[in-house]
Scaffold this active site. Structure first.
Site, short mmCIF file in Angstrom:
data_model
loop_
_atom_site.label_atom_id
_atom_site.label_comp_id
_atom_site.label_asym_id
_atom_site.label_seq_id
_atom_site.Cartn_x
_atom_site.Cartn_y
_atom_site.Cartn_z
N SER A 193 0.85 -1.19 0.00
CA SER A 193 0.00 0.00 0.00
C SER A 193 0.89 1.25 0.00
O SER A 193 1.73 1.40 -0.88
CB SER A 193 -0.94 -0.04 1.20
N ASP B 117 -9.60 -2.92 -6.33
CA ASP B 117 -8.81 -1.90 -5.63
C ASP B 117 -8.79 -0.64 -6.47
O ASP B 117 -8.47 -0.69 -7.67
CB ASP B 117 -7.39 -2.43 -5.42
N HIS C 93 -8.04 -3.92 -1.76
CA HIS C 93 -6.91 -3.24 -1.14
C HIS C 93 -6.76 -3.68 0.33
O HIS C 93 -7.70 -3.64 1.10
CB HIS C 93 -7.10 -1.73 -1.18
#
Length: 410
Positions: free
Chosen positions: A196, A350, A380
């Site tokens: 991330s 995502d 995500h």
């Protein structure tokens, strides 16, 4: 003044009532506004996970308005309760890396020579998260790849907004690379990785280091569903997944701007594209455009959106978002072509999916070898649950094992 027993009971009932209202409102809000695509496995589990996250964010906002603490303190406090057990197969030490704290994991088995080194950055939008949140991932990588893994405990926004967190990561990475032999690491086999926002940091730092002749060359970069650009939030993946939990497009943008500016902002103008001047938009259009996204990724829907009229005021607030340490996709080709072998993981559900696809194309266009793994039922944050069997999703371990297999090949 001492409270009577009846007053304490009243306070208790009021507390329960307020929490009940928050739960009821949260459930209604989530069910009426979120989108749970059928392609996601264990949809009910994701719904519960997102509800708990949303509830904590709302409660944290209330605490901030009451002046008790800022809203991210509650999420950070949760990390303290993540249990950390001893591992008989690893030596684990908390060390200082030129003023930046970090944790190193060494396999206890005798190495055949200098080991591979992996520098890992945790996610959390630069606002929350810690070494503890990726403890199980780092241990798994160290175990299964026989590598020395270093994870960085960088400072967090809003107290320390951009670029402080990524600069902390860069400082720690440089120190580790300069002293690799002291950690039992082969300097020519160091990879930089992150998940991330940690993937964002990894991409940015690899770009920063390509011109450093005093350091060993980074062997590889591993980017797990990274955020890579702050210009266009209407790419196909942003449109398709704008209401997919746990990181909705609007929620994620609010968090990202808090990391960038140190304060909470209204994101409506940025969602519409009013924050970039026309000349910069034209300059970066060749790299950040739906035209560069393969057609199969537009099948779930995509409508081109013209940007709103440019706002000078908005640009002044967020213009540091054009820096490559925040938006690595904006780096020039002469930097991109020097980057090391790359692994990119993207998830279908995502909002950041297309950031990864665009970076993949840029790297390949500039001759950089890329290994790409796409998680068809992923969203995500799916990999951070690795090792927590009660909350793992079917593809969680697939994500981690693909990362591990790439490391083994270095």
């Amino acid at each position: 003044m001492a409270f009577s027993g009846s007053l304490w009971i009243l306070i208790l009932y009021m507390t329960i009532f307020v929490h009940s209202l928050l739960f009821a409102w949260g459930a209604y809000y989530r069910l009426t506004r979120m989108q749970l695509p059928r392609g996601i496995s264990c949809r009910a589990r994701l719904l519960v996970f997102d509800f708990l996250l949303g509830y904590k964010l709302v409660l944290a906002g209330i605490l901030e308005k009451l002046g008790i603490c800022h809203r991210y303190s509650l999420l950070r406090a949760m990390c303290i309760f993540i249990p950390i057990k001893k591992d008989p197969k690893l030596i684990i030490k908390d060390l200082d890396f030129d003023g930046v704290p970090g944790r190193v994991y060494w396999p206890k088995t005798s190495p055949a020579g200098k080991r591979r080194g992996i520098i890992y950055f945790h996610g959390g939008v630069g606002l929350f998260g810690s070494i503890r949140t990726t403890e199980k991932i780092c241990r798994s990588i160290a175990h299964q790849t026989d590598s020395v893994v270093m994870c960085v405990e960088f400072r967090l926004a809003p107290e320390h907004p951009f670029p402080v967190p990524v600069l902390d990561c860069c400082t720690a990475a440089i120190h580790f690379m300069k002293n690799a032999k002291e950690y039992g690491v082969d300097p020519s086999r160091i990879a930089i990785a992150g998940e991330s926002s940690g993937g964002t940091f990894a991409a940015a730092i690899c770009q920063e280091l390509v011109t450093r002749e005093d350091l060993p060359r980074v062997r590889a970069q591993v980017l797990v569903y990274p955020f890579l650009q702050g210009m266009d939030f209407n790419l196909p993946s942003y449109q398709q997944n704008h209401s997919v939990p746990p990181f909705f497009r609007k929620r994620t943008l609010k968090l990202g701007l808090t990391y960038l500016t140190g304060k909470t902002m209204n994101v409506d103008g940025i969602l519409k594209g009013a924050h970039f001047p026309p000349d910069l938009r034209e300059k970066y259009q060749k790299w950040i455009s739906a035209d560069n996204i393969p057609e199969e990724f537009k099948a779930r829907g995509y409508v081109p959106v013209a940007p709103a009229p440019f706002s000078e005021e908005l640009y002044e607030q967020v213009k540091r978002g054009t820096e490559t340490m925040f938006s690595p996709l904006l780096a020039e080709d002469d930097i991109i072509r020097q980057l090391p072998e790359t692994f990119i993981l993207t998830c279908e559900y995502d909002a950041f999916r297309d950031d990864g696809l665009l970076y993949k194309k840029r790297l390949e266009d500039n001759g950089v070898p890329v290994t790409w793994y796409h998680v068809q039922d992923g969203f995500h944050g799916i990999m951070v649950m690795a090792g927590w069997r009660s909350i793992e999703f079917p593809s969680t371990q697939n994500c981690l094992q693909n990362v591990i297999q790439f490391f083994k090949g270095l």
